[in-house]
Enzyme design. Structure first.
Site, short mmCIF file in Angstrom:
data_model
loop_
_atom_site.label_atom_id
_atom_site.label_comp_id
_atom_site.label_asym_id
_atom_site.label_seq_id
_atom_site.Cartn_x
_atom_site.Cartn_y
_atom_site.Cartn_z
N ARG A 73 30.29 32.07 21.40
CA ARG A 73 30.51 33.14 20.44
C ARG A 73 29.54 34.26 20.84
O ARG A 73 28.42 33.99 21.28
CB ARG A 73 30.20 32.67 19.02
CG ARG A 73 30.45 33.74 17.98
CD ARG A 73 29.90 33.38 16.61
NE ARG A 73 30.23 34.44 15.66
CZ ARG A 73 29.64 34.63 14.50
NH1 ARG A 73 28.66 33.81 14.12
NH2 ARG A 73 29.99 35.62 13.71
N HIS A 74 29.97 35.51 20.68
CA HIS A 74 29.08 36.64 20.97
C HIS A 74 27.76 36.51 20.20
O HIS A 74 27.67 35.79 19.21
CB HIS A 74 29.78 37.95 20.58
CG HIS A 74 30.20 37.94 19.13
ND1 HIS A 74 29.29 38.16 18.11
CD2 HIS A 74 31.38 37.70 18.54
CE1 HIS A 74 29.92 38.07 16.96
NE2 HIS A 74 31.19 37.78 17.18
N GLY A 75 26.76 37.25 20.64
CA GLY A 75 25.46 37.22 19.98
C GLY A 75 25.45 38.02 18.68
O GLY A 75 26.49 38.53 18.23
N ALA A 378 26.02 33.46 18.72
CA ALA A 378 25.72 32.87 20.03
C ALA A 378 26.02 31.37 20.09
O ALA A 378 25.54 30.67 20.98
CB ALA A 378 24.27 33.12 20.45
#
Ligand SMILES: *[C@@H]1O[C@H](CO)[C@@H](O)[C@H](O)[C@H]1NC(C)=O
Ligand SMILES: *[C@@H]1O[C@H](CO)[C@@H](O)[C@H](O)[C@H]1NC(C)=O
Ligand SMILES: *[C@@H]1O[C@H](CO)[C@@H](O)[C@H](O)[C@H]1NC(C)=O
Ligand SMILES: *[C@@H]1O[C@H](CO)[C@@H](O)[C@H](O)[C@H]1NC(C)=O
Ligand SMILES: *[C@@H]1O[C@H](CO)[C@@H](O)[C@H](O)[C@H]1NC(C)=O
Length: 454
Positions: A73-75, A378
């Protein structure tokens, strides 16, 4: 606990003077807005440490890793434009109430620094999340990451994911001398944003207001009402001037300030730990019905991604069997909480005996389905394929491990942290053979009014 007592005993103004304690007590309840440090607290001290679980996560004896597949997952990101608008509205309301109410004045004095243009973008903090994650993964699997030229990076088309990919790449260090240019990041929404390509999911869940009726019911239920009335009274507002969405925005702001600025904002002081648990449940309810076990289509829509993972593992096994180099030793793909949650549900993880409902908040106190533990910023789900020495283990040659947020995840079929690859495939054979994205996601052809209503 101390804070709960404080909430009862202290007048509102004093409550606002307890910000440090507040954030520490609340930070585990932010659901999908949790910092990654909530699931790996040792990173607060040392963001590059592999932590206490590292020893257990070392390669099994006599095994060498062949392929690593990481779904990230994106930060840490900024709030969405909608959340920022909503916060602006609430802040404006408090400024008007400030003259006659000290608690409202304290919040009115807070500097509203979010702009709508921040709309869900990766925060600087999120870049650091990704750089550090890359460095930790490379330290844990040095042999795989040494062949950096063959790292395959893919991402959702969202800016925050592409930026996360670039930060992850930077975390691995400067390009190797023999690198031909930059590692490309391939955009692949059919894998990373499968949910919006799945018509049936869109119609039945995403764009269907009644699909989340449990969420709406909880917003009006006794637990939320208690939080709402308490906050309204602290802010000297009539309860009907607030609603669950505004309460949620205040709570979100507390989470964002902590995640983005590492700061305890005055917004946190509106809530004690009991309130936070209620708001966490509200967040989990939404995840459950829109991304988790609530509806089968939520998880079935991820079966392309699931199958792609196993196709790549199969390919690596084939290459290994014929003594060829592994063409994709490291595959890193960056998506969303909404990418990981359905996949984990498809595989049967974090399923409670009873569904999460508006009316079973207390019963679900010890639920498995807690988004903050599963998909914080993240978040990462990693599959590692090993080639194992048969003589020493007298077992199958190919084994797999899964790590969630850098901790071994016990397999659903065995509750063990390592599985013979063939056993894993056998356990999931029904999904591997019978889950076809096109069929799963097709809207029923019969003439129902569903499509018209949308
Ligand atoms: C996305 O990934 C899938 C599975 O690997 C692949 O079949 C497809 O061609 C990719 N799409 C794009 C646009 O690269
Ligand atoms: C919306 O969701 C409800 C509850 O699951 C369901 O009964 C209904 O058929 C759905 N409507 C559409 C248009 O899919
Ligand atoms: C965040 O704040 C805490 C407490 O003030 C401090 O110990 C920590 O080093 C800070 N972390 C970062 C990344 O700035
Ligand atoms: C799985 O294993 C863990 C640790 O070995 C144990 O605590 C747990 O009860 C087991 N769960 C099940 C469902 O068997
Ligand atoms: C579709 O359904 C509507 C109402 O349910 C009906 O009036 C219409 O005749 C149907 N159309 C077809 C092609 O079956």
């Amino acid at each position: 606990m101390a804070l709960r007592a404080a909430g009862r005993l202290l007048p509102p103004l004093l409550l606002l003077l307890l910000p440090l304690a507040a954030s520490a007590a609340l930070s585990g309840y932010f659901g999908t807005k949790c910092r990654y440090e909530e699931v790996n607290p040792h990173l607060v001290q040392d963001p590059l440490s592999l932590g206490p679980a590292a020893a257990a996560a070392r390669a099994p004896a006599a095994c060498a890793p062949l392929q690593l597949r990481a779904l990230l997952r994106h930060g840490t990101r900024y709030p969405t434009a909608k959340q920022i608008r909503c916060l602006g509205e609430l802040h404006g309301r408090l400024r008007r109430a400030a003259a006659s109410c000290p608690a409202a004045a304290a919040l009115a004095a807070w500097h509203m620094w979010y702009e709508e243009s921040f709309d869900g973008q990766l925060a600087p903090r999120g870049q650091r999340d990704m750089e550090h994650l890359a460095r930790r993964l490379a330290a844990r699997f040095p042999a795989l990451f040494a062949a950096r030229r063959r790292l395959a990076l893919a991402s959702s088309s969202k800016h925050r994911c592409l930026q996360s990919g670039a930060a992850f790449r930077r975390g691995l260090g400067p390009p190797l001398p023999r690198d031909d240019g930059e590692m490309e990041i391939e955009v692949n929404d059919s894998l990373m944003r499968f949910f919006e390509h799945c018509q049936k999911f869109v119609a039945l869940v995403e764009e269907n207001k009644t699909a989340t009726h449990q969420v709406d019911a909880f917003k009006k239920g006794p637990e939320m009402r208690r939080v709402l009335e308490k906050v309204a009274s602290v802010l000297c507002l009539p309860a009907d001037e607030l609603n669950a969405d505004l309460i949620q925005v205040a709570f979100l702001t507390c989470s964002y300030e902590l995640a983005i600025k590492n700061m305890t904002s005055p917004w946190c002081s509106l809530f004690n730990e009991e309130d936070a648990k209620v708001l966490e449940y509200l967040n989990d309810l939404k995840q459950y019905w829109k991304r988790g076990y609530g509806y089968d289509i939520n998880s079935r829509s991820s079966c392309n991604l699931f199958q792609d993972i196993f196709q790549q593992l199969d390919k690596a096994v084939e290459e290994s069997k014929s003594s060829k180099p592994i063409s994709s030793p490291v595959i890193v793909q960056i998506g969303h909480a909404e990418t990981l949650q359905p996949l984990l549900a498809l595989m049967g993880f974090f399923k409670d005996d009873e569904p999460l409902r508006a009316n079973n908040y207390v019963k679900q106190t010890h639920r498995k389905f807690r988004s903050g533990r599963i998909v914080p910023y993240a978040a990462n789900l990693v599959f590692v394929l090993y080639h194992c020495d048969q003589v020493k283990t007298s077992k199958e040659e190919y084994q797999v491990q899964m790590l969630l947020n850098e901790k071994l995840l016990p397999f659903h079929h065995s509750n063990k942290t390592i599985s013979v690859y063939a056993d894993l495939k056998d356990y999931y054979k029904d999904i591997l053979q019978n889950c076809h994205f096109k069929e799963e996601c097709e809207l029923p052809k019969n003439n129902n009014t569903a499509t018209d209503e949308l």
